[in-house]
Design a protein around this motif. Structure first.
Motif, PDB file in Angstrom:
ATOM      1  N   GLY A   1       0.663  -1.182   0.191  1.00 47.20           N
ATOM      2  CA  GLY A   1      -0.163  -0.070  -0.301  1.00 47.20           C
ATOM      3  C   GLY A   1       0.870   1.407   0.111  1.00 47.20           C
ATOM      4  O   GLY A   1       0.394   2.243   0.390  1.00 47.20           O
ATOM      5  N   VAL A   2       1.809   1.292  -0.654  1.00 50.69           N
ATOM      6  CA  VAL A   2       2.960   2.325  -0.631  1.00 50.69           C
ATOM      7  C   VAL A   2       3.359   2.480  -2.055  1.00 50.69           C
ATOM      8  O   VAL A   2       3.358   1.604  -2.707  1.00 50.69           O
ATOM      9  CB  VAL A   2       4.043   2.118   0.288  1.00 50.69           C
ATOM     10  CG1 VAL A   2       3.568   2.024   1.810  1.00 50.69           C
ATOM     11  CG2 VAL A   2       4.913   1.023   0.024  1.00 50.69           C
ATOM     12  N   PRO A   3       3.746   3.723  -2.428  1.00 54.76           N
ATOM     13  CA  PRO A   3       4.513   3.990  -3.609  1.00 54.76           C
ATOM     14  C   PRO A   3       5.914   3.161  -3.627  1.00 54.76           C
ATOM     15  O   PRO A   3       6.444   2.745  -2.882  1.00 54.76           O
ATOM     16  CB  PRO A   3       4.621   5.708  -3.797  1.00 54.76           C
ATOM     17  CG  PRO A   3       3.745   6.045  -2.776  1.00 54.76           C
ATOM     18  CD  PRO A   3       3.691   5.022  -1.615  1.00 54.76           C
ATOM     19  N   PHE A   4       6.132   2.774  -4.980  1.00 55.28           N
ATOM     20  CA  PHE A   4       7.561   2.090  -5.153  1.00 55.28           C
ATOM     21  C   PHE A   4       7.791   2.345  -6.970  1.00 55.28           C
ATOM     22  O   PHE A   4       6.974   2.363  -7.633  1.00 55.28           O
ATOM     23  CB  PHE A   4       7.231   0.676  -4.769  1.00 55.28           C
ATOM     24  CG  PHE A   4       6.537  -0.333  -5.661  1.00 55.28           C
ATOM     25  CD1 PHE A   4       7.089  -1.020  -6.586  1.00 55.28           C
ATOM     26  CD2 PHE A   4       5.147  -0.480  -5.151  1.00 55.28           C
ATOM     27  CE1 PHE A   4       6.180  -2.040  -7.219  1.00 55.28           C
ATOM     28  CE2 PHE A   4       4.235  -1.302  -6.001  1.00 55.28           C
ATOM     29  CZ  PHE A   4       4.681  -1.962  -6.743  1.00 55.28           C
ATOM     30  N   MET A   5       9.027   1.971  -6.882  1.00 53.21           N
ATOM     31  CA  MET A   5       9.549   1.999  -8.184  1.00 53.21           C
ATOM     32  C   MET A   5       9.853   0.541  -9.011  1.00 53.21           C
ATOM     33  O   MET A   5      10.634  -0.172  -8.187  1.00 53.21           O
ATOM     34  CB  MET A   5      10.731   2.922  -8.420  1.00 53.21           C
ATOM     35  CG  MET A   5      11.400   3.239  -9.852  1.00 53.21           C
ATOM     36  SD  MET A   5      12.489   4.582  -9.899  1.00 53.21           S
ATOM     37  CE  MET A   5      11.699   5.912  -9.512  1.00 53.21           C
ATOM     38  N   THR A   6       9.741   0.340 -10.199  1.00 57.40           N
ATOM     39  CA  THR A   6      10.030  -0.955 -10.496  1.00 57.40           C
ATOM     40  C   THR A   6      10.738  -1.119 -11.958  1.00 57.40           C
ATOM     41  O   THR A   6      10.522   0.069 -12.758  1.00 57.40           O
ATOM     42  CB  THR A   6       8.729  -1.816 -10.547  1.00 57.40           C
ATOM     43  OG1 THR A   6       8.998  -3.000 -10.921  1.00 57.40           O
ATOM     44  CG2 THR A   6       7.737  -1.110 -11.799  1.00 57.40           C
ATOM     45  N   VAL A   7      11.499  -2.004 -12.290  1.00 57.19           N
ATOM     46  CA  VAL A   7      11.960  -2.119 -13.592  1.00 57.19           C
ATOM     47  C   VAL A   7      10.715  -3.501 -14.556  1.00 57.19           C
ATOM     48  O   VAL A   7      10.571  -4.460 -13.792  1.00 57.19           O
ATOM     49  CB  VAL A   7      13.199  -2.851 -13.652  1.00 57.19           C
ATOM     50  CG1 VAL A   7      13.631  -3.290 -15.168  1.00 57.19           C
ATOM     51  CG2 VAL A   7      14.333  -1.967 -12.979  1.00 57.19           C
ATOM     52  N   ASP A   8       9.843  -2.808 -15.159  1.00 54.10           N
ATOM     53  CA  ASP A   8       9.083  -3.778 -15.683  1.00 54.10           C
ATOM     54  C   ASP A   8       9.584  -4.565 -16.935  1.00 54.10           C
ATOM     55  O   ASP A   8      10.426  -3.941 -17.838  1.00 54.10           O
ATOM     56  CB  ASP A   8       7.687  -2.926 -16.499  1.00 54.10           C
ATOM     57  CG  ASP A   8       6.785  -3.560 -17.007  1.00 54.10           C
ATOM     58  OD1 ASP A   8       6.901  -4.964 -16.884  1.00 54.10           O
ATOM     59  OD2 ASP A   8       5.983  -2.975 -17.725  1.00 54.10           O
ATOM     60  N   GLN A   9       9.866  -5.737 -16.733  1.00 51.32           N
ATOM     61  CA  GLN A   9      10.637  -6.651 -17.748  1.00 51.32           C
ATOM     62  C   GLN A   9       9.773  -7.121 -18.894  1.00 51.32           C
ATOM     63  O   GLN A   9      10.492  -7.668 -19.713  1.00 51.32           O
ATOM     64  CB  GLN A   9      11.188  -7.977 -16.672  1.00 51.32           C
ATOM     65  CG  GLN A   9      12.111  -7.591 -15.625  1.00 51.32           C
ATOM     66  CD  GLN A   9      12.719  -8.607 -14.881  1.00 51.32           C
ATOM     67  OE1 GLN A   9      13.444  -9.326 -15.284  1.00 51.32           O
ATOM     68  NE2 GLN A   9      12.068  -8.731 -13.970  1.00 51.32           N
ATOM     69  N   MET A  10       8.420  -6.543 -19.195  1.00 48.68           N
ATOM     70  CA  MET A  10       7.583  -7.107 -19.964  1.00 48.68           C
ATOM     71  C   MET A  10       7.554  -8.312 -20.211  1.00 48.68           C
ATOM     72  O   MET A  10       7.882  -9.075 -21.387  1.00 48.68           O
ATOM     73  CB  MET A  10       8.310  -6.139 -21.252  1.00 48.68           C
ATOM     74  CG  MET A  10       8.570  -4.817 -21.130  1.00 48.68           C
ATOM     75  SD  MET A  10       7.165  -3.877 -20.725  1.00 48.68           S
ATOM     76  CE  MET A  10       6.573  -3.501 -22.457  1.00 48.68           C
ATOM     77  N   PRO A  11       7.078  -9.176 -19.377  1.00 46.24           N
ATOM     78  CA  PRO A  11       7.156 -10.760 -19.187  1.00 46.24           C
ATOM     79  C   PRO A  11       6.065 -11.085 -20.190  1.00 46.24           C
ATOM     80  O   PRO A  11       6.663 -12.250 -20.706  1.00 46.24           O
ATOM     81  CB  PRO A  11       6.492 -10.886 -17.975  1.00 46.24           C
ATOM     82  CG  PRO A  11       5.884  -9.927 -17.346  1.00 46.24           C
ATOM     83  CD  PRO A  11       6.611  -8.607 -17.868  1.00 46.24           C
ATOM     84  N   TYR A  12       5.141 -10.903 -20.632  1.00 50.13           N
ATOM     85  CA  TYR A  12       4.492 -11.401 -21.642  1.00 50.13           C
ATOM     86  C   TYR A  12       4.984 -11.269 -22.996  1.00 50.13           C
ATOM     87  O   TYR A  12       4.981 -12.492 -23.757  1.00 50.13           O
ATOM     88  CB  TYR A  12       3.031 -10.188 -21.612  1.00 50.13           C
ATOM     89  CG  TYR A  12       2.098 -11.223 -22.762  1.00 50.13           C
ATOM     90  CD1 TYR A  12       1.275 -12.216 -22.275  1.00 50.13           C
ATOM     91  CD2 TYR A  12       1.906 -10.701 -24.064  1.00 50.13           C
ATOM     92  CE1 TYR A  12       0.368 -12.801 -23.196  1.00 50.13           C
ATOM     93  CE2 TYR A  12       0.905 -11.115 -24.884  1.00 50.13           C
ATOM     94  CZ  TYR A  12       0.166 -12.344 -24.625  1.00 50.13           C
ATOM     95  OH  TYR A  12      -0.868 -12.743 -25.454  1.00 50.13           O
TER      96      TYR A  12
END
Length: 356
Positions: free
Chosen positions: A289-300
């Motif tokens: 329930g908090v903001p966070f940053m991510t590397v989206d690896q485009m899994p599909y």
């Protein structure tokens, strides 16, 4: 005791219609040397009796099963679940079905899975392998028997197979740049750093970004762990040391969840006091329930491209030389959290496309 009907075979149909099994087989395959009347009669009878073709026997004759094996570490991880969805949806479009097996990062289970898929005579195997060399010889033997492999997410470094991954080092460096631009300089790295292929690249990217920014690398800010439960305990112990930190780069979403739990339980605010960053855009992190940053690896997309890669190898009958290593597109997202609606949203930060 309940009676079970025997399976309906080509011989069953042959006896029913007074034809030979060879004629029945040809009629079911729409062979031109069988009359249309006979073909229709055979198909109608097969449907009435509930005949199902023996796919294993057919695959031995045709030397093609149209089945692909997929080995993943954990379907509870949304990244691997989405990679698998990309694979099986693309497989169906190309006339294949997939058998998805989970090894739980356990070499013994992976070995059993590999032997099972090999015995089924699958046309190819897509694998995110268990770290280490325990099953390398078995994988090499299966490949030598004519079953091709494509690696995804992680490579088997001692085997020269085609692979599709992200550029872990560059992606880690990019997300670190975002963290540093947010005026954070006391940045913790948490996760494995040596055994897991993806973790090694991410650790190098972390160090490279610190070096470019002129921030001193501190070994005490590198925390080793393998699971979210480990991460929570390791992070809790680190917080108790009293060392000042303002951001954490996590090797995976599961680890980020453990880190987030420990951070919030310690009374620290995310992201005001501690920025949280992770790889994989795992759904579990949203539970914090908090903001966070991510590397989206485009899994599909990774799953689809890996599937296309192995089908190309099957169709041509040979591995490309040299083997391909394709780096999938990645992008950095910041996930926001609206406390009123409890609905997470994401802001697109940057995108990188790598090809090799």
């Amino acid at each position: 005791m309940e009676n079970h009907k025997k399976p309906v075979t080509l011989k069953t149909l042959a006896v029913e219609l007074g034809l030979t099994p060879a004629t029945i087989s040809k009629a079911l395959r729409d062979s031109s040397d069988i009359s249309e009347k006979t073909r229709l009669l055979v198909k109608k009878t097969a449907k009435r009796l509930g005949y199902q073709p023996n796919l294993l026997a057919r695959s031995l004759i045709r030397r093609r099963s149209n089945i692909l094996g997929v080995l993943v570490p954990d379907l509870g991880h949304s990244f691997f679940a989405e990679v698998s969805r990309g694979m099986y949806e693309r497989a169906r479009q190309l006339g294949y079905e997939t058998i998805i097996m989970v090894h739980d990062e356990n070499a013994r289970i992976e070995r059993r899975n590999l032997r099972f898929l090999s015995a089924l005579n699958v046309d190819g195997i897509l694998i995110a392998s268990v770290p280490g060399a325990e099953n390398v010889e078995l994988i090499s033997n299966i490949y030598d028997r004519g079953i091709p492999f494509v690696c995804f997410d992680r490579v088997i470094e001692s085997l020269n197979f085609s692979a599709i991954t992200i550029d872990d080092e560059k992606a880690a460096s990019e997300i670190m740049d975002h963290i540093i631009r947010a005026n954070r300089g006391d940045i913790v790295f948490i996760g494995p750093t040596t055994d897991l292929f993806v973790a090694k690249g991410r650790f190098e990217g972390y160090k490279n970004a610190l070096n470019r920014a002129g921030i001193k690398f501190r070994q005490e800010f590198v925390l080793q762990c393998k699971s979210n439960a480990d991460a929570e305990q390791v992070m809790k112990k680190f917080i108790k040391t009293g060392r000042k930190f303002d951001a954490v780069l996590c090797v995976s979403g599961l680890i980020a969840y453990g880190v987030g739990c420990a951070t919030l339980k310690a009374g620290l605010s995310i992201p005001d006091q501690v920025m949280l960053a992770e790889f994989g855009d795992n759904n579990i992190v949203h539970r914090l329930g908090v903001p966070f940053m991510t590397v989206d690896q485009m899994p599909y997309e990774m799953g689809q491209k890996a599937l296309e890669m192995i089908v190309d190898i099957i169709d041509t009958g040979k591995q490309p030389q040299p083997p391909q290593h394709v780096f999938i597109e990645t992008r950095i997202l910041t996930h926001h959290f609206n406390s009123k609606s409890a609905i997470p949203t994401a802001t697109f930060e940057s995108q990188s496309i790598f090809n090799a």
